[in-house]
Design a protein around this motif. Structure first.
Motif, PDB file in Angstrom:
ATOM      1  N   UNK A   1       0.807  -1.211   0.000  1.00  0.00           N
ATOM      2  CA  UNK A   1       0.000   0.000   0.000  1.00  0.00           C
ATOM      3  C   UNK A   1       0.845   1.268   0.000  1.00  0.00           C
ATOM      4  N   UNK A   2       2.038   1.213   0.542  1.00  0.00           N
ATOM      5  CA  UNK A   2       2.906   2.393   0.518  1.00  0.00           C
ATOM      6  C   UNK A   2       3.581   2.508  -0.826  1.00  0.00           C
ATOM      7  N   UNK A   3       2.754   2.571  -1.892  1.00  0.00           N
ATOM      8  CA  UNK A   3       3.256   2.361  -3.239  1.00  0.00           C
ATOM      9  C   UNK A   3       4.275   3.411  -3.675  1.00  0.00           C
ATOM     10  N   UNK A   4       4.057   4.676  -3.317  1.00  0.00           N
ATOM     11  CA  UNK A   4       4.973   5.703  -3.789  1.00  0.00           C
ATOM     12  C   UNK A   4       6.349   5.553  -3.167  1.00  0.00           C
ATOM     13  N   UNK A   5       6.421   4.876  -2.020  1.00  0.00           N
ATOM     14  CA  UNK A   5       7.704   4.656  -1.360  1.00  0.00           C
ATOM     15  C   UNK A   5       8.373   3.384  -1.847  1.00  0.00           C
ATOM     16  N   UNK A   6       7.652   2.267  -1.809  1.00  0.00           N
ATOM     17  CA  UNK A   6       8.319   0.981  -2.007  1.00  0.00           C
ATOM     18  C   UNK A   6       8.798   0.788  -3.440  1.00  0.00           C
ATOM     19  N   UNK A   7       8.081   1.316  -4.444  1.00  0.00           N
ATOM     20  CA  UNK A   7       8.582   1.079  -5.802  1.00  0.00           C
ATOM     21  C   UNK A   7       9.858   1.857  -6.060  1.00  0.00           C
ATOM     22  N   UNK A   8      10.162   2.858  -5.212  1.00  0.00           N
ATOM     23  CA  UNK A   8      11.381   3.637  -5.406  1.00  0.00           C
ATOM     24  C   UNK A   8      12.629   2.925  -4.897  1.00  0.00           C
ATOM     25  N   UNK A   9      12.478   1.940  -4.018  1.00  0.00           N
ATOM     26  CA  UNK A   9      13.660   1.333  -3.385  1.00  0.00           C
ATOM     27  C   UNK A   9      14.628   0.721  -4.405  1.00  0.00           C
ATOM     28  N   UNK A  10      14.180  -0.154  -5.321  1.00  0.00           N
ATOM     29  CA  UNK A  10      15.141  -0.705  -6.291  1.00  0.00           C
ATOM     30  C   UNK A  10      15.769   0.369  -7.169  1.00  0.00           C
ATOM     31  N   UNK A  11      14.999   1.414  -7.524  1.00  0.00           N
ATOM     32  CA  UNK A  11      15.509   2.460  -8.416  1.00  0.00           C
ATOM     33  C   UNK A  11      16.611   3.271  -7.743  1.00  0.00           C
ATOM     34  N   UNK A  12      16.375   3.691  -6.499  1.00  0.00           N
ATOM     35  CA  UNK A  12      17.380   4.487  -5.792  1.00  0.00           C
ATOM     36  C   UNK A  12      18.593   3.645  -5.425  1.00  0.00           C
TER      37      UNK A  12
ATOM     38  N   UNK B   1       3.839   1.344   5.309  1.00  0.00           N
ATOM     39  CA  UNK B   1       2.675   2.055   5.826  1.00  0.00           C
ATOM     40  C   UNK B   1       1.970   2.694   4.636  1.00  0.00           C
ATOM     41  N   UNK B   2       0.773   2.232   4.359  1.00  0.00           N
ATOM     42  CA  UNK B   2      -0.022   2.783   3.273  1.00  0.00           C
ATOM     43  C   UNK B   2      -1.397   3.172   3.753  1.00  0.00           C
ATOM     44  N   UNK B   3      -2.367   3.158   2.850  1.00  0.00           N
ATOM     45  CA  UNK B   3      -3.691   3.702   3.130  1.00  0.00           C
ATOM     46  C   UNK B   3      -4.325   3.075   4.374  1.00  0.00           C
ATOM     47  N   UNK B   4      -4.474   1.753   4.363  1.00  0.00           N
ATOM     48  CA  UNK B   4      -5.146   1.096   5.497  1.00  0.00           C
ATOM     49  C   UNK B   4      -4.279   1.108   6.736  1.00  0.00           C
ATOM     50  N   UNK B   5      -2.965   0.970   6.560  1.00  0.00           N
ATOM     51  CA  UNK B   5      -2.080   0.984   7.727  1.00  0.00           C
ATOM     52  C   UNK B   5      -2.089   2.350   8.403  1.00  0.00           C
ATOM     53  N   UNK B   6      -2.171   3.426   7.616  1.00  0.00           N
ATOM     54  CA  UNK B   6      -2.296   4.756   8.214  1.00  0.00           C
ATOM     55  C   UNK B   6      -3.525   4.829   9.106  1.00  0.00           C
ATOM     56  N   UNK B   7      -4.652   4.319   8.593  1.00  0.00           N
ATOM     57  CA  UNK B   7      -5.893   4.338   9.372  1.00  0.00           C
ATOM     58  C   UNK B   7      -5.749   3.502  10.630  1.00  0.00           C
ATOM     59  N   UNK B   8      -5.154   2.313  10.502  1.00  0.00           N
ATOM     60  CA  UNK B   8      -4.997   1.437  11.665  1.00  0.00           C
ATOM     61  C   UNK B   8      -4.097   2.074  12.722  1.00  0.00           C
ATOM     62  N   UNK B   9      -3.033   2.743  12.288  1.00  0.00           N
ATOM     63  CA  UNK B   9      -2.140   3.403  13.241  1.00  0.00           C
ATOM     64  C   UNK B   9      -2.855   4.556  13.954  1.00  0.00           C
TER      65      UNK B   9
END
Length: 407
Positions: A105-116, A282-290
Motif C-alpha cells: 500500500x505504501x506504493x509511492x515509497x516501495x517502488x522507489x527502493x530498487x531504483x534508488x 505504511x499505506x492507506x489502510x495501515x495509516x488508518x490502523x495506526x
C-alpha cells in the motif's frame, strides 16, 4: 520471514510501532499526515527527480525524467493494486479475491527502493533531503498551540520514518517517536544482495529498466523554452508505454506480487523482489490502523481527529470520528471538514470548536468561518464537494508544494 531475509529491518507489525510511539493516556489526539500538513518536502520524489536520468545524453527539462518516472510509476502501481483493495477501504466490505497485503500500500515509497539502490542513493542522502524539507507555514506554532490545549500530535507517513525522525529532532516541536512510517532498507538491501552474489545481476536489471524508460521519455516528448526554463511535454501514448514497461519490470522481471494468495504459493524470482515484499510499508489502510490504535492509547476513538492532504490519507480520514482534509481535493472528499489554508495556525481554531461542539459539524464549520473571516476557507467535506472547492484545494496545494505533486 524467509531465512535469506533475516536481518532486514521491515518495520515490525503495527502493534510494535504503536508501542514505541509513547502516546500518553488522556486527552485529544491529532493524527496527521507528515508531508503537506507538517512539512512541504517529499524527499523520495526529490531523490528520484535528481538521481534518475539517462547515463548519457540526458536533456534537463521540467518535468525531469525522475518526476515523470515517479508520477507514471505511481499511477501504474495504483492501477495494479486498486482491484485488490476493499471497495470502501473499510473492514466491513467484502475482502478482495486473493487478499491484499499491507506491504504494497505504501506504493509511492516501495517502488522507489530498487531504483534508488541502483542509482547509488544511500540513507545519508535521503536524510539530507529530509533535513532540507521546509516546515509548512504555521506548523510549529500549531504544534505549540496543541500542546497548550493538552492535545497530543502524531505524524503518520508512507515515507521512510528515520529521515523524518531526524528532521523532527532538528525542529523540536514533534517527538521523534511519534513519526510513524515505513522501512526503507537501502544499506541492508545492498549488503544482502552482495552477500548472496546478486548485486551486479539485479542492479543491472534495474538499470536496463531505467535505460528503457528514459528512452521512452525521450522518444515521446516535445521540448520547448518557456522563458529561461526548458519544458518537456510527454505524450499520452508515451505514458501508456511507460506504465506498461513499469508493470513488466515489477511484475515479471522482479517477480513482485501484490496478492497475499499468490505470495503464499511462490517465492519472488529475484532477491530484490523478495526484499520489497518483506518490507511492511505504511499505506492507506495501515495509516488508518495506526491512527485508530494511537487514539485507543490516548483518550479513546471519540477524541481522535485525523488530518491529511492526499488520496492515500482517505482511509484514515473516513474512519476517524472527526477529520480535516487540508489543501487536497481527494482528502477533502474523504473528510468531515475541508480546509484551504496557507497557515497551519488555522487548524487549532477548528480543533477548539470540535472539542466544544460534540458531533455538530455544521456548527463547527459555521463558527470557524466566522472566526477566521476569510483568512482560510472552511467547508463541509464528503463526496458531494463542489468542483469549485476542489479547485481551491488544488491551487493551494500547488502554491505550497509545487507544480508536480503526485497526489
Amino acid at each position: 520471514m524467509r531465512d535469506d531475509m533475516a536481518g532486514l529491518p521491515t518495520g515490525g507489525n503495527l502493534r510494535e510501532r504503536l508501542s514505541r510511539a509513547g502516546i500518553r493516556p488522556g486527552g485529544w489526539l491529532l493524527a496527521s499526515d507528515v508531508e503537506g500538513p507538517l512539512f512541504l518536502g517529499d524527499f523520495i520524489a526529490e531523490a528520484l527527480s535528481t538521481c534518475l536520468k539517462p547515463a548519457t545524453g540526458a536533456t534537463d527539462a521540467v518535468p525531469s525524467y525522475g518526476q515523470i518516472l515517479y508520477g507514471e510509476g505511481y499511477a501504474a502501481f495504483r492501477a495494479d493494486t486498486r482491484p485488490l483493495m476493499r471497495p470502501d477501504g473499510g473492514a466491513a466490505s467484502p475482502p478482495p479475491a486473493g487478499g491484499y497485503t499491507l506491504a504494497q500500500e505504501g506504493s509511492d515509497t516501495i517502488f522507489a527502493l530498487p531504483l534508488l539502490l541502483a542509482a547509488g542513493a544511500d540513507y545519508r542522502y535521503l536524510e539530507q533531503l529530509a533535513l532540507r524539507s521546509a516546515e509548512t507555514p504555521g506548523a510549529a506554532a500549531m504544534a505549540e498551540q496543541l500542546a497548550a490545549m493538552g492535545w497530543q500530535l502524531a505524524g503518520i507517513t508512507t515515507a521512510p520514518q528515520q529521515p523524518y525522525r531526524a528532521r523532527v529532532l532538528a525542529c523540536g516541536w514533534l517527538e521523534a517517536g511519534r513519526v510513524l512510517g515505513s522501512p526503507f532498507p537501502l544499506a541492508e538491501a545492498e549488503a544482502m544482495l552482495r552477500r548472496h552474489g546478486r548485486w551486479e545481476a539485479e542492479t543491472d536489471l534495474v538499470r536496463t529498466y531505467l535505460d528503457d524508460a528514459c528512452l521512452l521519455i525521450d522518444r515521446h516528448s516535445e521540448l520547448w523554452l518557456d522563458g529561461g526554463m526548458r519544458r518537456r511535454h510527454f505524450s499520452d501514448a508515451g505514458r501508456k508505454l511507460l506504465r506498461r514497461r513499469f508493470q513488466r519490470f515489477y511484475r515479471e522481471e522482479l517477480g513482485i506480487s501484490y496478492s497475499r494468495g499468490e505470495r503464499a504459493g511462490r517465492v519472488a524470482a529475484t532477491m530484490l523482489g523478495r526484499i520489497v515484499e518483506a518490507c511492511a510499508m505504511v499505506g492507506d489502510r495501515a495509516k488508518a490502523a495506526l491512527a485508530l490504535g494511537l487514539a485507543r492509547r490516548a483518550g479513546g476513538l471519540d477524541r481522535l481527529v485525523t488530518m491529511g492532504d492526499g488520496a492515500n490519507d482517505a482511509a484514515m480520514l473516513r474512519r476517524a470520528p472527526w477529520s480535516i482534509g487540508v489543501n487536497g481535493p481527494d482528502a477533502a472528499r474523504a473528510a468531515a471538514i475541508g480546509l484551504v489554508s496557507d497557515d497551519m495556525r488555522h487548524v487549532p481554531v477548528l480543533l477548539r470548536l470540535i472539542e466544544r461542539n460534540g458531533r455538530d459539524i455544521d456548527a463547527v464549520i459555521g463558527r470557524a468561518q466566522a472566526e477566521l473571516r476569510g483568512a482560510a476557507l472552511v467547508h463541509r467535506g464528503g463526496d458531494g464537494m463542489s468542483e469549485e472547492w476542489a479547485e481551491a484545494h488544488r491551487r493551494m496545494k500547488r502554491k505550497l508544494r509545487g507544480e508536480f505533486v503526485t497526489y
